[in-house]
Design a protein around this motif. Sequence first.
Motif, PDB file in Angstrom:
ATOM      1  N   VAL A   1       0.843  -1.202   0.000  1.00 49.18           N
ATOM      2  CA  VAL A   1       0.000   0.000   0.000  1.00 49.18           C
ATOM      3  C   VAL A   1       0.876   1.249   0.000  1.00 49.18           C
ATOM      4  O   VAL A   1       0.725   2.140  -0.839  1.00 49.18           O
ATOM      5  N   LEU A   2       1.808   1.299   0.934  1.00 52.05           N
ATOM      6  CA  LEU A   2       2.711   2.446   1.050  1.00 52.05           C
ATOM      7  C   LEU A   2       4.030   1.958   1.637  1.00 52.05           C
ATOM      8  O   LEU A   2       4.122   1.745   2.844  1.00 52.05           O
ATOM      9  N   PRO A   3       5.037   1.768   0.802  1.00 51.91           N
ATOM     10  CA  PRO A   3       6.317   1.266   1.322  1.00 51.91           C
ATOM     11  C   PRO A   3       6.948   2.242   2.304  1.00 51.91           C
ATOM     12  O   PRO A   3       6.674   3.447   2.293  1.00 51.91           O
ATOM     13  N   ALA A   4       7.828   1.714   3.134  1.00 51.05           N
ATOM     14  CA  ALA A   4       8.534   2.544   4.102  1.00 51.05           C
ATOM     15  C   ALA A   4       9.469   3.519   3.387  1.00 51.05           C
ATOM     16  O   ALA A   4       9.951   3.226   2.291  1.00 51.05           O
ATOM     17  N   PRO A   5       9.727   4.681   3.993  1.00 50.39           N
ATOM     18  CA  PRO A   5      10.663   5.634   3.381  1.00 50.39           C
ATOM     19  C   PRO A   5      12.030   5.030   3.090  1.00 50.39           C
ATOM     20  O   PRO A   5      12.666   5.373   2.091  1.00 50.39           O
ATOM     21  N   SER A   6      12.487   4.109   3.939  1.00 49.45           N
ATOM     22  CA  SER A   6      13.782   3.471   3.691  1.00 49.45           C
ATOM     23  C   SER A   6      13.746   2.634   2.415  1.00 49.45           C
ATOM     24  O   SER A   6      14.728   2.619   1.646  1.00 49.45           O
ATOM     25  N   ALA A   7      12.623   1.944   2.157  1.00 44.28           N
ATOM     26  CA  ALA A   7      12.491   1.156   0.930  1.00 44.28           C
ATOM     27  C   ALA A   7      12.444   2.066  -0.296  1.00 44.28           C
ATOM     28  O   ALA A   7      13.017   1.751  -1.349  1.00 44.28           O
ATOM     29  N   ILE A   8      11.778   3.205  -0.156  1.00 45.32           N
ATOM     30  CA  ILE A   8      11.719   4.169  -1.267  1.00 45.32           C
ATOM     31  C   ILE A   8      13.096   4.745  -1.534  1.00 45.32           C
ATOM     32  O   ILE A   8      13.496   4.938  -2.688  1.00 45.32           O
ATOM     33  N   ALA A   9      13.858   4.999  -0.464  1.00 44.30           N
ATOM     34  CA  ALA A   9      15.215   5.518  -0.631  1.00 44.30           C
ATOM     35  C   ALA A   9      16.096   4.497  -1.344  1.00 44.30           C
ATOM     36  O   ALA A   9      16.925   4.853  -2.196  1.00 44.30           O
ATOM     37  N   GLU A  10      15.928   3.231  -1.017  1.00 42.04           N
ATOM     38  CA  GLU A  10      16.700   2.175  -1.693  1.00 42.04           C
ATOM     39  C   GLU A  10      16.346   2.108  -3.175  1.00 42.04           C
ATOM     40  O   GLU A  10      17.234   1.964  -4.032  1.00 42.04           O
ATOM     41  N   ALA A  11      15.046   2.221  -3.487  1.00 43.31           N
ATOM     42  CA  ALA A  11      14.624   2.218  -4.892  1.00 43.31           C
ATOM     43  C   ALA A  11      15.179   3.439  -5.621  1.00 43.31           C
ATOM     44  O   ALA A  11      15.598   3.347  -6.783  1.00 43.31           O
ATOM     45  N   GLY A  12      15.202   4.572  -4.943  1.00 42.91           N
ATOM     46  CA  GLY A  12      15.749   5.783  -5.548  1.00 42.91           C
ATOM     47  C   GLY A  12      17.242   5.655  -5.803  1.00 42.91           C
ATOM     48  O   GLY A  12      17.742   6.096  -6.844  1.00 42.91           O
ATOM     49  N   TRP A  13      17.962   5.042  -4.867  1.00 43.81           N
ATOM     50  CA  TRP A  13      19.400   4.854  -5.053  1.00 43.81           C
ATOM     51  C   TRP A  13      19.692   3.914  -6.221  1.00 43.81           C
ATOM     52  O   TRP A  13      20.609   4.159  -7.013  1.00 43.81           O
ATOM     53  N   ALA A  14      18.881   2.861  -6.346  1.00 42.77           N
ATOM     54  CA  ALA A  14      19.064   1.938  -7.464  1.00 42.77           C
ATOM     55  C   ALA A  14      18.786   2.627  -8.797  1.00 42.77           C
ATOM     56  O   ALA A  14      19.530   2.451  -9.773  1.00 42.77           O
ATOM     57  N   ALA A  15      17.719   3.449  -8.843  1.00 46.88           N
ATOM     58  CA  ALA A  15      17.412   4.184 -10.075  1.00 46.88           C
ATOM     59  C   ALA A  15      18.462   5.236 -10.376  1.00 46.88           C
ATOM     60  O   ALA A  15      18.766   5.519 -11.538  1.00 46.88           O
ATOM     61  N   LEU A  16      19.044   5.802  -9.325  1.00 46.30           N
ATOM     62  CA  LEU A  16      20.088   6.805  -9.514  1.00 46.30           C
ATOM     63  C   LEU A  16      21.352   6.175 -10.078  1.00 46.30           C
ATOM     64  O   LEU A  16      21.994   6.725 -10.986  1.00 46.30           O
ATOM     65  N   LYS A  17      21.734   5.010  -9.569  1.00 46.56           N
ATOM     66  CA  LYS A  17      22.930   4.328 -10.055  1.00 46.56           C
ATOM     67  C   LYS A  17      22.779   3.879 -11.502  1.00 46.56           C
ATOM     68  O   LYS A  17      23.739   3.896 -12.274  1.00 46.56           O
ATOM     69  N   SER A  18      21.556   3.484 -11.875  1.00 48.53           N
ATOM     70  CA  SER A  18      21.334   3.039 -13.249  1.00 48.53           C
ATOM     71  C   SER A  18      21.264   4.201 -14.236  1.00 48.53           C
ATOM     72  O   SER A  18      21.332   3.981 -15.449  1.00 48.53           O
ATOM     73  N   GLY A  19      21.091   5.423 -13.726  1.00 52.30           N
ATOM     74  CA  GLY A  19      20.981   6.594 -14.587  1.00 52.30           C
ATOM     75  C   GLY A  19      19.567   6.901 -15.017  1.00 52.30           C
ATOM     76  O   GLY A  19      19.311   7.958 -15.622  1.00 52.30           O
ATOM     77  N   GLU A  20      18.627   6.006 -14.713  1.00 54.84           N
ATOM     78  CA  GLU A  20      17.240   6.206 -15.126  1.00 54.84           C
ATOM     79  C   GLU A  20      16.611   7.403 -14.437  1.00 54.84           C
ATOM     80  O   GLU A  20      15.901   8.196 -15.068  1.00 54.84           O
ATOM     81  N   LEU A  21      16.906   7.559 -13.150  1.00 50.06           N
ATOM     82  CA  LEU A  21      16.298   8.647 -12.389  1.00 50.06           C
ATOM     83  C   LEU A  21      16.775  10.005 -12.892  1.00 50.06           C
ATOM     84  O   LEU A  21      15.968  10.930 -13.096  1.00 50.06           O
ATOM     85  N   VAL A  22      18.073  10.159 -13.103  1.00 49.25           N
ATOM     86  CA  VAL A  22      18.616  11.440 -13.566  1.00 49.25           C
ATOM     87  C   VAL A  22      18.063  11.784 -14.939  1.00 49.25           C
ATOM     88  O   VAL A  22      17.691  12.930 -15.215  1.00 49.25           O
ATOM     89  N   ARG A  23      17.999  10.790 -15.804  1.00 53.66           N
ATOM     90  CA  ARG A  23      17.501  11.032 -17.161  1.00 53.66           C
ATOM     91  C   ARG A  23      16.045  11.481 -17.143  1.00 53.66           C
ATOM     92  O   ARG A  23      15.677  12.477 -17.793  1.00 53.66           O
ATOM     93  N   ASN A  24      15.207  10.798 -16.381  1.00 55.55           N
ATOM     94  CA  ASN A  24      13.790  11.151 -16.343  1.00 55.55           C
ATOM     95  C   ASN A  24      13.536  12.471 -15.625  1.00 55.55           C
ATOM     96  O   ASN A  24      12.662  13.246 -16.023  1.00 55.55           O
ATOM     97  N   MET A  25      14.318  12.754 -14.581  1.00 55.25           N
ATOM     98  CA  MET A  25      14.195  14.047 -13.909  1.00 55.25           C
ATOM     99  C   MET A  25      14.570  15.184 -14.852  1.00 55.25           C
ATOM    100  O   MET A  25      13.917  16.225 -14.884  1.00 55.25           O
ATOM    101  N   GLY A  26      15.629  14.984 -15.610  1.00 55.16           N
ATOM    102  CA  GLY A  26      16.047  16.024 -16.553  1.00 55.16           C
ATOM    103  C   GLY A  26      15.001  16.285 -17.614  1.00 55.16           C
ATOM    104  O   GLY A  26      14.704  17.443 -17.947  1.00 55.16           O
TER     105      GLY A  26
END
Length: 284
Positions: free
Chosen positions: A61-86
Motif C-alpha cells: 500500500v505504502l512502502p517505508a521511506p527506507s524502501a523508497i530511498a533504496e529504490a531511488g538509489w538503485a534508479a540513480l545508479k542506473s541513470g534512469e532517475l537522472v535522465r527522467n528528472m532532466g
Amino acid sequence: MSLVDRSTRLNAASQGAEKTRPAGKGRLAALETSLAGWVLPILLVALWEYLARLGIIASNVLPAPSAIAEAGWAALKSGELVRNMGVSTLRAFAGLFVGGVIGLAFGIANGLSELSHRYTDTTLQMIRNVPHLALIPLVILWFGIEEEAKLFLVALGVFFPIYINTLHGVRTVDPQLIEMGRVYGMSPLTLFRRVVLPGALPSIFVGLRFALGIMWLTLIVAETIAASSGLGYMAMQAREFLLVDVVVLAILIYALLGKLADVLTRWLEGLCLQWHPAFQAKRD
C-alpha cells in the motif's frame, strides 16, 4: 586619555554592539524560519517509517521511506532517475517560459490598453473556464504523444495565473504615482519601466508561484497519459510491474522539484522587491 575621549569610545562600542546583536538575532530568526517548515515533514516521515516497520502500513500500500530511498538509489545508479528528472524538468520550464511570456504580454497589454482589454479579455476569460486537462484527448489527436503535446498543455496551464495576476497588478498601480511621473515629464516607456512594472511586480510574482503549482500538476497528468519518458512515464512503467516504491518515489520527486522551484521563485521575488516595505520588514 581624557574622560571625554573615553566616554566617546565607550558609546561607540556600545552602539556597535547594539547593531551587532540585532543583526545576529535577525540571521538566527531567518535560519529558524527556514528550518521550521521542515519540522513537520521530517516528523511525518519518521512516523511513516515507524508505522511501516510495525506492519501497520502494508508495503504493497505504502512502502517505508527506507524502501523508497533504496529504490531511488538503485534508479540513480542506473541513470534512469537522472535522465527522467532532466526530461521532466526541461518540459516543465519550457512550458512555463512559453506560457509565462505570452501571459505576461497579454496581462501588460490589457492592463495598459483599454482597447486591447475590450477585444481580447472576454475571449481569454471564456478559454480560461475550459479545464485545460480536459483537452488532453484533443491535444493527443493534434500532436500525438510527442513533446509538443506536453509543451502545449503546460503552457496553457500556466498562462492564465500569470495573465490574471499581471493584469491585476498593472491595473492596481497607484494612479497618483503614474500622474506624478507624467508631471515629471517621463516618457511612456520610462513611466512603465520606473512606475508601472515595479508596482505590478508583487502581483506578477503571486501569479508565477501559482503557475508553478499548475505547471507540475499538468506535467504529472500529461506524462502519465501520453509520454515515453519522464517521471510520470517512470511511475506508469513501475505500476505495470507493481513497483509501488518507485511510484511513490516519482511522486515525492515531483513534490521536491515543486518545492525547489518555489524556493527559487521566492528568492527571486526578494531580490527584485528589495525596495518594497513588506519585503524589507521580512528581511529585518
